[in-house]
Scaffold this active site. Structure first.
Site, PDB file in Angstrom:
ATOM      1  N   LEU A 112       0.842  -1.201   0.000  1.00 43.79           N
ATOM      2  CA  LEU A 112       0.000   0.000   0.000  1.00 43.79           C
ATOM      3  C   LEU A 112       0.877   1.250   0.000  1.00 43.79           C
ATOM      4  O   LEU A 112       1.898   1.282   0.678  1.00 43.79           O
ATOM      5  CB  LEU A 112      -0.859   0.026   1.274  1.00 43.79           C
ATOM      6  CG  LEU A 112      -1.778  -1.170   1.486  1.00 43.79           C
ATOM      7  CD1 LEU A 112      -2.331  -1.160   2.914  1.00 43.79           C
ATOM      8  CD2 LEU A 112      -2.921  -1.124   0.468  1.00 43.79           C
ATOM      9  N   CYS A 154       8.942   1.656  11.538  1.00 48.11           N
ATOM     10  CA  CYS A 154       8.097   0.518  11.132  1.00 48.11           C
ATOM     11  C   CYS A 154       8.875  -0.718  10.734  1.00 48.11           C
ATOM     12  O   CYS A 154       8.313  -1.804  10.671  1.00 48.11           O
ATOM     13  CB  CYS A 154       7.131   0.891  10.028  1.00 48.11           C
ATOM     14  SG  CYS A 154       7.592   2.196   8.972  1.00 48.11           S
ATOM     15  N   HIS A 198       0.342   7.439  10.299  1.00 51.13           N
ATOM     16  CA  HIS A 198       0.256   7.000  11.689  1.00 51.13           C
ATOM     17  C   HIS A 198       0.729   8.116  12.624  1.00 51.13           C
ATOM     18  O   HIS A 198       1.467   9.010  12.197  1.00 51.13           O
ATOM     19  CB  HIS A 198       1.207   5.812  11.928  1.00 51.13           C
ATOM     20  CG  HIS A 198       0.817   4.545  11.248  1.00 51.13           C
ATOM     21  ND1 HIS A 198       1.635   3.901  10.352  1.00 51.13           N
ATOM     22  CD2 HIS A 198      -0.296   3.785  11.354  1.00 51.13           C
ATOM     23  CE1 HIS A 198       1.038   2.786   9.938  1.00 51.13           C
ATOM     24  NE2 HIS A 198      -0.130   2.694  10.526  1.00 51.13           N
TER      25      HIS A 198
HETATM   26  C1  CIR Z   1       1.104   0.519   4.849  1.00 55.75           C
HETATM   27  O1  CIR Z   1       0.467   1.372   4.219  1.00 55.75           O
HETATM   28  O2  CIR Z   1       0.587  -0.161   5.733  1.00 55.75           O
HETATM   29  C2  CIR Z   1       2.565   0.321   4.514  1.00 55.75           C
HETATM   30  N1  CIR Z   1       2.783   0.525   3.124  1.00 55.75           N
HETATM   31  C3  CIR Z   1       3.433   1.266   5.314  1.00 55.75           C
HETATM   32  C4  CIR Z   1       3.352   0.995   6.795  1.00 55.75           C
HETATM   33  C5  CIR Z   1       4.231   1.895   7.584  1.00 55.75           C
HETATM   34  N2  CIR Z   1       4.200   1.550   8.953  1.00 55.75           N
HETATM   35  C6  CIR Z   1       4.524   2.372   9.946  1.00 55.75           C
HETATM   36  O3  CIR Z   1       4.797   3.541   9.719  1.00 55.75           O
HETATM   37  N3  CIR Z   1       4.473   1.897  11.176  1.00 55.75           N
END
Ligand code: CIR
Length: 256
Positions: free
Chosen positions: A18, A251, A164
């Site tokens: 995503l 993340c 987030h």
């Molecule tokens: C998402 O949209 O879930 C991933 N492409 C990116 C997640 C990033 N996670 C975070 O900042 N904890």
């Protein structure tokens, strides 16, 4: 002090994850190299790594932080707030069980992404976002209370530039919060020393304190200099390919 971290190698379909960013497609070779250097940095900071294989069922699964909240008093497995990532938790449970014998769980209809959870000593800020809903926040607050922590919520839904809560803030120890300008005046942060991140450097607000170092994304000289001036030791890492998929430094690992 952290002693361990869980990381997961990015899959060959990482670019199918995503994203809302408009920086083009990630280059897989560079993704793997940046991830390798990130892992090396964690080791340099004194952590022992549990490195999980790529999981091609879940293109976003290298962003392990969203699947669990690991604290000094116990673990909570999350229920990520987007359907394509829900199954990532089953895959991470086994790794978490090696260190935390009885993790708590977020149950439907609650959703929580670990990226919305910011620990500041014994208090947790819980971001209400398009991933973490009110029911998830309620369950999480109860779990944290059972582990001896306080918590409070911060609504980041009106902030269109962040995914987030931790896209915009980081607690780096010594009562210091790194915080993007837009959130800096939130009353809940009043008791903290605040390092403000200007709008043009806001991606860098997602930095990570790991023992003696603060991991910071490359390309944001003002925050890096400010951290140094305040006595922190920034360790600069290129994150360009993860930024393309809305990911930041925090993340990519679960630290405990
Ligand atoms: C998402 O949209 O879930 C991933 N492409 C990116 C997640 C990033 N996670 C975070 O900042 N904890």
């Amino acid at each position: 002090m952290f002693t361990n971290a869980i990381v997961r190698i990015p899959g060959s379909n990482f670019d199918a994850g995503l994203t809302t960013a408009d920086f083009g497609a990630p280059c897989l070779d560079l993704v793997l190299e940046q991830h390798r250097l990130y892992c090396l940095a964690l080791v340099e900071c004194g952590l022992a790594l549990t490195t999980l294989d790529a999981d091609l069922r879940f293109p976003d699964s290298t962003f392990v932080e969203d699947t669990a909240i690991l604290t000094a008093h116990g673990a909570i497995l999350t229920r990520p707030g987007t359907a394509s990532r829900e199954g990532e938790v089953d895959a991470i449970r086994t790794a978490v069980l090696d260190f935390f014998p009885s993790p708590l769980n977020i149950e439907a209809p609650g959703t929580v992404d670990g990226g919305d959870i910011c620990e500041a000593e014994n208090h947790f800020f819980i971001g209400l976002s398009h991933r973490t809903n009110e029911e998830g926040a309620r369950q999480l607050a109860a779990h944290l209370a059972s582990l001896g922590y306080t918590s409070s919520t911060i609504d980041v839904r009106p902030m269109t530039t962040i995914l987030h809560l931790k896209s915009g803030i980081a607690y780096i120890g010594g009562n210091t919060l790194v915080v993007m300008e837009e959130m800096a005046e939130d009353g809940q942060f009043r008791g903290f020393d605040r390092l403000r991140v200007s709008a043009e450097e806001s991606y860098a607000a997602n930095c990570v304190r790991v023992n003696d170092c603060v991991l910071v994304a490359a390309g944001f000289p003002m925050l890096t200099a400010e951290l140094r001036a305040q006595g922190f030791s920034p360790l600069v890492l290129d994150m360009s390919e993860f930024q393309k998929m809305d990911g930041g430094l925090s993340c990519l690992s679960l630290r405990f």
